[in-house]
Every structure is written in C-alpha cells, then in structure tokens.
Motif scaffolding. Sequence first.
Motif, PDB file in Angstrom:
ATOM      1  N   LEU A 167      12.476  -9.523  -2.276  1.00  6.46           N
ATOM      2  CA  LEU A 167      13.805  -9.063  -1.867  1.00  6.46           C
ATOM      3  C   LEU A 167      13.740  -7.637  -1.338  1.00  6.46           C
ATOM      4  O   LEU A 167      14.319  -7.321  -0.295  1.00  6.46           O
ATOM      5  CB  LEU A 167      14.764  -9.148  -3.052  1.00  6.46           C
ATOM      6  N   VAL A 168      13.031  -6.779  -2.038  1.00  3.70           N
ATOM      7  CA  VAL A 168      12.905  -5.386  -1.619  1.00  3.70           C
ATOM      8  C   VAL A 168      12.205  -5.297  -0.267  1.00  3.70           C
ATOM      9  O   VAL A 168      12.634  -4.538   0.629  1.00  3.70           O
ATOM     10  CB  VAL A 168      12.117  -4.583  -2.678  1.00  3.70           C
ATOM     11  N   ARG A 169      11.153  -6.085  -0.080  1.00  2.19           N
ATOM     12  CA  ARG A 169      10.431  -6.069   1.197  1.00  2.19           C
ATOM     13  C   ARG A 169      11.330  -6.490   2.348  1.00  2.19           C
ATOM     14  O   ARG A 169      11.334  -5.884   3.424  1.00  2.19           O
ATOM     15  CB  ARG A 169       9.199  -6.974   1.116  1.00  2.19           C
ATOM     16  N   MET A 170      12.123  -7.542   2.157  1.00  2.00           N
ATOM     17  CA  MET A 170      12.988  -8.016   3.231  1.00  2.00           C
ATOM     18  C   MET A 170      14.148  -7.054   3.487  1.00  2.00           C
ATOM     19  O   MET A 170      14.638  -6.948   4.624  1.00  2.00           O
ATOM     20  CB  MET A 170      13.533  -9.412   2.898  1.00  2.00           C
ATOM     21  N   PRO A 182      18.785  -4.552   5.922  1.00  4.31           N
ATOM     22  CA  PRO A 182      19.412  -3.778   4.850  1.00  4.31           C
ATOM     23  C   PRO A 182      20.585  -4.524   4.204  1.00  4.31           C
ATOM     24  O   PRO A 182      21.271  -5.310   4.863  1.00  4.31           O
ATOM     25  CB  PRO A 182      19.896  -2.517   5.579  1.00  4.31           C
ATOM     26  N   TYR A 183      20.786  -4.275   2.915  1.00  2.00           N
ATOM     27  CA  TYR A 183      21.825  -4.997   2.162  1.00  2.00           C
ATOM     28  C   TYR A 183      23.204  -4.881   2.806  1.00  2.00           C
ATOM     29  O   TYR A 183      23.997  -5.818   2.773  1.00  2.00           O
ATOM     30  CB  TYR A 183      21.902  -4.448   0.727  1.00  2.00           C
ATOM     31  N   GLU A 184      23.491  -3.722   3.381  1.00  2.00           N
ATOM     32  CA  GLU A 184      24.846  -3.499   3.925  1.00  2.00           C
ATOM     33  C   GLU A 184      25.040  -4.090   5.318  1.00  2.00           C
ATOM     34  O   GLU A 184      26.127  -4.006   5.893  1.00  2.00           O
ATOM     35  CB  GLU A 184      25.146  -2.004   3.970  1.00  2.00           C
ATOM     36  N   SER A 243      19.396  -7.911  13.688  1.00  7.36           N
ATOM     37  CA  SER A 243      18.434  -7.261  12.798  1.00  7.36           C
ATOM     38  C   SER A 243      17.172  -8.104  12.667  1.00  7.36           C
ATOM     39  O   SER A 243      16.051  -7.565  12.615  1.00  7.36           O
ATOM     40  CB  SER A 243      19.062  -7.043  11.415  1.00  7.36           C
ATOM     41  N   TYR A 244      17.349  -9.405  12.628  1.00 11.83           N
ATOM     42  CA  TYR A 244      16.207 -10.312  12.519  1.00 11.83           C
ATOM     43  C   TYR A 244      15.318 -10.202  13.757  1.00 11.83           C
ATOM     44  O   TYR A 244      14.089 -10.104  13.653  1.00 11.83           O
ATOM     45  CB  TYR A 244      16.731 -11.741  12.350  1.00 11.83           C
ATOM     46  N   ARG A 245      15.940 -10.195  14.930  1.00 11.00           N
ATOM     47  CA  ARG A 245      15.175 -10.066  16.170  1.00 11.00           C
ATOM     48  C   ARG A 245      14.390  -8.765  16.196  1.00 11.00           C
ATOM     49  O   ARG A 245      13.197  -8.737  16.522  1.00 11.00           O
ATOM     50  CB  ARG A 245      16.123 -10.119  17.369  1.00 11.00           C
ATOM     51  N   ASP A 246      15.066  -7.669  15.834  1.00 10.13           N
ATOM     52  CA  ASP A 246      14.399  -6.374  15.832  1.00 10.13           C
ATOM     53  C   ASP A 246      13.242  -6.357  14.835  1.00 10.13           C
ATOM     54  O   ASP A 246      12.190  -5.746  15.090  1.00 10.13           O
ATOM     55  CB  ASP A 246      15.398  -5.258  15.494  1.00 10.13           C
ATOM     56  N   ALA A 247      13.425  -7.016  13.693  1.00 14.02           N
ATOM     57  CA  ALA A 247      12.373  -7.063  12.671  1.00 14.02           C
ATOM     58  C   ALA A 247      11.159  -7.826  13.177  1.00 14.02           C
ATOM     59  O   ALA A 247      10.014  -7.388  13.004  1.00 14.02           O
ATOM     60  CB  ALA A 247      12.916  -7.704  11.402  1.00 14.02           C
ATOM     61  N   ILE A 248      11.407  -8.975  13.816  1.00 14.63           N
ATOM     62  CA  ILE A 248      10.303  -9.777  14.350  1.00 14.63           C
ATOM     63  C   ILE A 248       9.538  -8.978  15.405  1.00 14.63           C
ATOM     64  O   ILE A 248       8.297  -8.972  15.439  1.00 14.63           O
ATOM     65  CB  ILE A 248      10.821 -11.094  14.949  1.00 14.63           C
ATOM     66  N   LEU A 278       8.011 -14.487   5.359  1.00 15.37           N
ATOM     67  CA  LEU A 278       9.249 -14.347   4.598  1.00 15.37           C
ATOM     68  C   LEU A 278      10.456 -14.182   5.532  1.00 15.37           C
ATOM     69  O   LEU A 278      11.525 -14.758   5.280  1.00 15.37           O
ATOM     70  CB  LEU A 278       9.147 -13.147   3.653  1.00 15.37           C
ATOM     71  N   LEU A 279      10.279 -13.424   6.601  1.00 13.38           N
ATOM     72  CA  LEU A 279      11.381 -13.243   7.558  1.00 13.38           C
ATOM     73  C   LEU A 279      11.793 -14.559   8.188  1.00 13.38           C
ATOM     74  O   LEU A 279      12.985 -14.858   8.336  1.00 13.38           O
ATOM     75  CB  LEU A 279      10.972 -12.257   8.645  1.00 13.38           C
TER      76      LEU A 279
END
Length: 321
Positions: free
Chosen positions: A256-259, A264-266, A275-280, A300-301
């Motif tokens: 959870l912390v890694r993802m 971000p939680y907020e 956010s998912y696209r930017d993370a990938i 995990l993503l």
Amino acid sequence: MNTSASSKSSGNSATGGRNTFQFGGEGGPAPANDRGPARDLLLWRILQCRPEVLDGRLKLLKNPFRNAIRQNPADFAENNTALVGNLRTLIERTGRSRLDAGLAKVAIEIASAYRRECVALKETHFSISFDFLYQTVQLLSLNTSREEAERTILQMGRTQKGTSLSETDRGRLIRSFRAYVALAGRLKAMRTMRTAVERQDEVIGAVYVIDPAVSVVFLDQAYRSLIAQVILSKKFRCDTLLVEWLREYELEPDHLVRMSQYIPYETEFWQFRKSYRDAIRSLKGYLPNSKNPLDSDLFLLRSLGNFYTSWIMQTSQQIPA
C-alpha cells in the motif's frame, strides 16, 4: 501485446477467492459470455440506433418490448432460426410504425446486428477482447490530444514480437476511441446524473449514427462506465480504492505504501487514470529487485489498474437501463 493476458479482471485474485469490492450489489466479475448488457437491453439498444427510430417512423414501448424478451428468452436467442419472424412480431405488438413492407427488412437487419454483437461479446481468442478494448480506450483518452491518441493506436503492436493485434483490431480501437470521446463529451454537457441516465438511449443512438461500425455493446458499456466514474468520484477518493485493492489481493501494508507513492491517498477518484498513466511512464526501463511479481511496482500498478476498472464495471451494471 497479449490481449487475453492483459484483459483479466481483478476479480481473479492472485492470492485468494475474495469478491471484488464494489458499489453495492453482488460481488464477482461476470462470466465471459455474460459481459455487456442483458439480451433484452441489447436488442432494445440496437433498435434505438436504427434510423427508423431516430427519425420517428418507428416508435416502440420500452417496457413491453423488454418484458416480452425476458419472458420468452428462447424465442430471441441469437441461434434461433425463427429470430427474424419473432422480432418482426414483437415490433408490431409493442410499437407503431409507418414502414409497411419495410418492416421485414428492418427485422432482418436487426437480427443480423444482434448476432454480430453476441459473437463479439463471446470473443476471447480470435479478436481483441472487450475488456482489453475498454481499458485501452480509457488509457488512450488520457493522451494530450486526440491526434496523438490515434497515432498511438496506429503504432500499437507493430514493434512488439508475438503481438496479437491485427489491422482489424487497430481499426476497432480507433472507432471505439472516437466513440468514447463523443460519449464523454455528451455526458459532460449533462447537468445531472439523473439526466444522463434518462437520456442513455438518445446519447447512444446519436453516437452510433456518427459511425455505425462501432459496437452497440461498447457504446452501452462505455456510457454506463462514464456515469459510474462520476458516481464513484462523488463518494470516494483513491485512498478507499487503495485500501480495498489491498484487501482484495490480501497484500501487505508495504504494498500500500509503495503504491501510494504513485497514486497519493488524496487523489480524486476521477483523476486515477491520469496518475496511473504518469506512474507507468515514470517506470519506463524499471527493473524490480527480484523475480517475485509482488516485488515489482509495475506489476502492482497494473493489478491496481485492473481493480479500478473492475470496480467501475460492476458499478455500471447497477445503473438503471
């Protein structure tokens, strides 16, 4: 790119048999042959896209039409040899038309379209699956421009070995992407979600007219998914999504912390895909510390992305037809 592997729902947990978290209703993903709208709704949607309905030459009563199909499902099975005659009788009984002899031709064309849609719903091996199509279109919608998204589609699978994407698949992706953008534009113009739900037939019919080659099943599911995203975004942020994903896959707090470093939680629920696209993109060239999938942030993503889509899909199935 292997479409069958990419399109697995998060309901198939890697570590357990828990039901996926959802917005009310029963848990678990729908079987492959039950994806998309119920058969009575599918036939209704196909009819609503017909030019004869759109220009007022054919008017039908929705509830009697759908009830008759639900009460006699075998009469309207796609493999019933009497399907055309049954449809013509049903249209005559539940509506008014100014088509006269033209009604026979309409019934033939509706039956043909219905059978094509039913075949597409069951495709898992020989063409791009609906799950993969839908998730890909969602991601493509996040490109900086429509032109960039379409260029991406035209290049998909051309440089990867063992790809299962064909020219037909790329054409289907472009048509579906354009339809998704058109649906999103119409939904954005709605003042309330009640209006969006009440005008489903009108919106789907209008977008279908733009390109009759696009699947009615896709239009139905895509529009419902857009409404579902709005509903979920009013109730949840991504902290809830992350916590329920952790529970679904029976993972550890460390995961959870890694993802949360990528999502971000907020983060607002509606902003998850961006956010998912930017993370990938940030993980281009990334190599995990071990061969264990759970040690890979990329793995995990992707599982989180599938879970997000599963949640939306299940919520969309509860939206009134």
